[in-house]
Scaffold this motif. Structure first.
Motif, PDB file in Angstrom:
ATOM      1  N   SER A  86      37.780 -25.601 -15.863  1.00 47.43           N
ATOM      2  CA  SER A  86      36.361 -25.247 -15.773  1.00 47.43           C
ATOM      3  C   SER A  86      35.560 -25.945 -16.861  1.00 47.43           C
ATOM      4  O   SER A  86      34.471 -26.454 -16.611  1.00 47.43           O
ATOM      5  CB  SER A  86      36.204 -23.735 -15.885  1.00 47.43           C
ATOM      6  OG  SER A  86      34.853 -23.378 -15.963  1.00 47.43           O
ATOM      7  N   TRP A  87      36.106 -25.976 -18.075  1.00 47.80           N
ATOM      8  CA  TRP A  87      35.402 -26.642 -19.172  1.00 47.80           C
ATOM      9  C   TRP A  87      35.325 -28.155 -18.941  1.00 47.80           C
ATOM     10  O   TRP A  87      34.285 -28.771 -19.199  1.00 47.80           O
ATOM     11  CB  TRP A  87      36.099 -26.348 -20.498  1.00 47.80           C
ATOM     12  CG  TRP A  87      35.478 -27.049 -21.647  1.00 47.80           C
ATOM     13  CD1 TRP A  87      34.294 -26.759 -22.239  1.00 47.80           C
ATOM     14  CD2 TRP A  87      36.003 -28.194 -22.327  1.00 47.80           C
ATOM     15  NE1 TRP A  87      34.050 -27.647 -23.262  1.00 47.80           N
ATOM     16  CE2 TRP A  87      35.087 -28.535 -23.336  1.00 47.80           C
ATOM     17  CE3 TRP A  87      37.164 -28.949 -22.183  1.00 47.80           C
ATOM     18  CZ2 TRP A  87      35.299 -29.604 -24.195  1.00 47.80           C
ATOM     19  CZ3 TRP A  87      37.367 -30.012 -23.036  1.00 47.80           C
ATOM     20  CH2 TRP A  87      36.440 -30.325 -24.024  1.00 47.80           C
ATOM     21  N   LEU A  88      36.395 -28.760 -18.452  1.00 53.81           N
ATOM     22  CA  LEU A  88      36.391 -30.205 -18.216  1.00 53.81           C
ATOM     23  C   LEU A  88      35.420 -30.599 -17.100  1.00 53.81           C
ATOM     24  O   LEU A  88      34.854 -31.688 -17.133  1.00 53.81           O
ATOM     25  CB  LEU A  88      37.801 -30.688 -17.887  1.00 53.81           C
ATOM     26  CG  LEU A  88      38.779 -30.729 -19.054  1.00 53.81           C
ATOM     27  CD1 LEU A  88      40.181 -31.065 -18.553  1.00 53.81           C
ATOM     28  CD2 LEU A  88      38.330 -31.731 -20.095  1.00 53.81           C
ATOM     29  N   THR A  89      35.241 -29.738 -16.120  1.00 51.30           N
ATOM     30  CA  THR A  89      34.328 -30.079 -15.032  1.00 51.30           C
ATOM     31  C   THR A  89      32.862 -29.978 -15.442  1.00 51.30           C
ATOM     32  O   THR A  89      31.999 -30.442 -14.697  1.00 51.30           O
ATOM     33  CB  THR A  89      34.569 -29.179 -13.804  1.00 51.30           C
ATOM     34  OG1 THR A  89      34.393 -27.818 -14.170  1.00 51.30           O
ATOM     35  CG2 THR A  89      35.936 -29.414 -13.210  1.00 51.30           C
ATOM     36  N   THR A  90      32.582 -29.399 -16.603  1.00 49.13           N
ATOM     37  CA  THR A  90      31.190 -29.369 -17.051  1.00 49.13           C
ATOM     38  C   THR A  90      30.689 -30.758 -17.410  1.00 49.13           C
ATOM     39  O   THR A  90      29.485 -30.972 -17.485  1.00 49.13           O
ATOM     40  CB  THR A  90      31.011 -28.439 -18.267  1.00 49.13           C
ATOM     41  OG1 THR A  90      31.832 -28.894 -19.339  1.00 49.13           O
ATOM     42  CG2 THR A  90      31.335 -27.009 -17.912  1.00 49.13           C
ATOM     43  N   PHE A  91      31.597 -31.708 -17.597  1.00 49.87           N
ATOM     44  CA  PHE A  91      31.220 -33.077 -17.913  1.00 49.87           C
ATOM     45  C   PHE A  91      31.041 -33.934 -16.667  1.00 49.87           C
ATOM     46  O   PHE A  91      30.788 -35.125 -16.769  1.00 49.87           O
ATOM     47  CB  PHE A  91      32.269 -33.718 -18.836  1.00 49.87           C
ATOM     48  CG  PHE A  91      32.427 -32.987 -20.134  1.00 49.87           C
ATOM     49  CD1 PHE A  91      31.431 -33.040 -21.097  1.00 49.87           C
ATOM     50  CD2 PHE A  91      33.553 -32.225 -20.387  1.00 49.87           C
ATOM     51  CE1 PHE A  91      31.562 -32.364 -22.292  1.00 49.87           C
ATOM     52  CE2 PHE A  91      33.697 -31.543 -21.573  1.00 49.87           C
ATOM     53  CZ  PHE A  91      32.697 -31.614 -22.534  1.00 49.87           C
ATOM     54  N   THR A  92      31.201 -33.347 -15.499  1.00 47.23           N
ATOM     55  CA  THR A  92      31.035 -34.056 -14.231  1.00 47.23           C
ATOM     56  C   THR A  92      29.886 -33.413 -13.451  1.00 47.23           C
ATOM     57  O   THR A  92      29.468 -32.301 -13.772  1.00 47.23           O
ATOM     58  CB  THR A  92      32.330 -33.975 -13.387  1.00 47.23           C
ATOM     59  OG1 THR A  92      32.561 -32.621 -13.012  1.00 47.23           O
ATOM     60  CG2 THR A  92      33.532 -34.515 -14.146  1.00 47.23           C
ATOM     61  N   PRO A  93      29.388 -34.079 -12.413  1.00 44.90           N
ATOM     62  CA  PRO A  93      28.354 -33.443 -11.584  1.00 44.90           C
ATOM     63  C   PRO A  93      28.867 -32.249 -10.782  1.00 44.90           C
ATOM     64  O   PRO A  93      28.094 -31.431 -10.311  1.00 44.90           O
ATOM     65  CB  PRO A  93      27.914 -34.558 -10.631  1.00 44.90           C
ATOM     66  CG  PRO A  93      28.466 -35.814 -11.171  1.00 44.90           C
ATOM     67  CD  PRO A  93      29.601 -35.467 -12.069  1.00 44.90           C
ATOM     68  N   ILE A  94      30.175 -32.160 -10.630  1.00 41.52           N
ATOM     69  CA  ILE A  94      30.807 -31.062  -9.900  1.00 41.52           C
ATOM     70  C   ILE A  94      31.352 -30.097 -10.943  1.00 41.52           C
ATOM     71  O   ILE A  94      31.959 -30.510 -11.920  1.00 41.52           O
ATOM     72  CB  ILE A  94      31.931 -31.602  -9.011  1.00 41.52           C
ATOM     73  CG1 ILE A  94      31.345 -32.560  -7.985  1.00 41.52           C
ATOM     74  CG2 ILE A  94      32.688 -30.484  -8.347  1.00 41.52           C
ATOM     75  CD1 ILE A  94      32.347 -33.446  -7.328  1.00 41.52           C
ATOM     76  N   GLU A  95      31.152 -28.794 -10.713  1.00 40.13           N
ATOM     77  CA  GLU A  95      31.532 -27.839 -11.752  1.00 40.13           C
ATOM     78  C   GLU A  95      32.249 -26.625 -11.159  1.00 40.13           C
ATOM     79  O   GLU A  95      31.845 -26.090 -10.141  1.00 40.13           O
ATOM     80  CB  GLU A  95      30.285 -27.383 -12.506  1.00 40.13           C
ATOM     81  CG  GLU A  95      30.581 -26.586 -13.728  1.00 40.13           C
ATOM     82  CD  GLU A  95      29.336 -26.307 -14.547  1.00 40.13           C
ATOM     83  OE1 GLU A  95      29.445 -25.496 -15.480  1.00 40.13           O
ATOM     84  OE2 GLU A  95      28.271 -26.865 -14.251  1.00 40.13           O
TER      85      GLU A  95
END
Length: 128
Positions: A86-95
């Motif tokens: 979840s934390w890593l996906t905050t750096f992508t457009p998809i979360e």
């Protein structure tokens, strides 16, 4: 081919967890079915990489407490891997959004594990 099948199984398990647990949500970059499918696949790839790279190290260091709890601490480790995803996906457009660790991440982890195990029974792997 095996990698693609594992990603699809992970994506289906994530979809089941998001469907069942109200505190889990995957936010897609765009609108429509195709962007939702791509969002689930991207999160599944990130989740697979986290499980392949980080999880073995965490399991090794938490071996004493895992033995002490007769393996139940593995659920907490898996929930932490979901939280890291979840934390890593905050750096992508998809979360991947998790509202609460204790209820949502733990319940999501249990559902992901069950669905992955059941789907794994139907998928022939290269390891067999």
């Amino acid at each position: 081919m095996s990698f693609l099948i594992r990603v699809i199984v992970n994506a289906l398990a994530l979809a089941a967890a998001v469907w069942v647990v109200p505190g889990l949500q995957i936010v897609a970059a765009g609108e429509g079915t195709m962007s939702t499918v791509i969002a689930y696949l991207v999160v599944a790839v990130i989740f697979g990489l986290v499980n392949a790279l980080v999880r073995p190290i965490v399991k090794l260091f938490s071996l004493p407490i895992t033995c002490l709890t007769l393996g139940l601490f593995t659920i907490v480790i898996n929930a932490l891997m979901l939280l890291l995803t979840s934390w890593l996906t905050t750096f992508t457009p998809i979360e991947l959004v998790i509202d609460q660790f204790w209820w949502d991440a733990i319940a999501g982890t249990i559902i992901i594990s069950i669905v992955s195990a059941v789907l794994g029974l139907f998928v022939k792997s290269d390891r067999d």
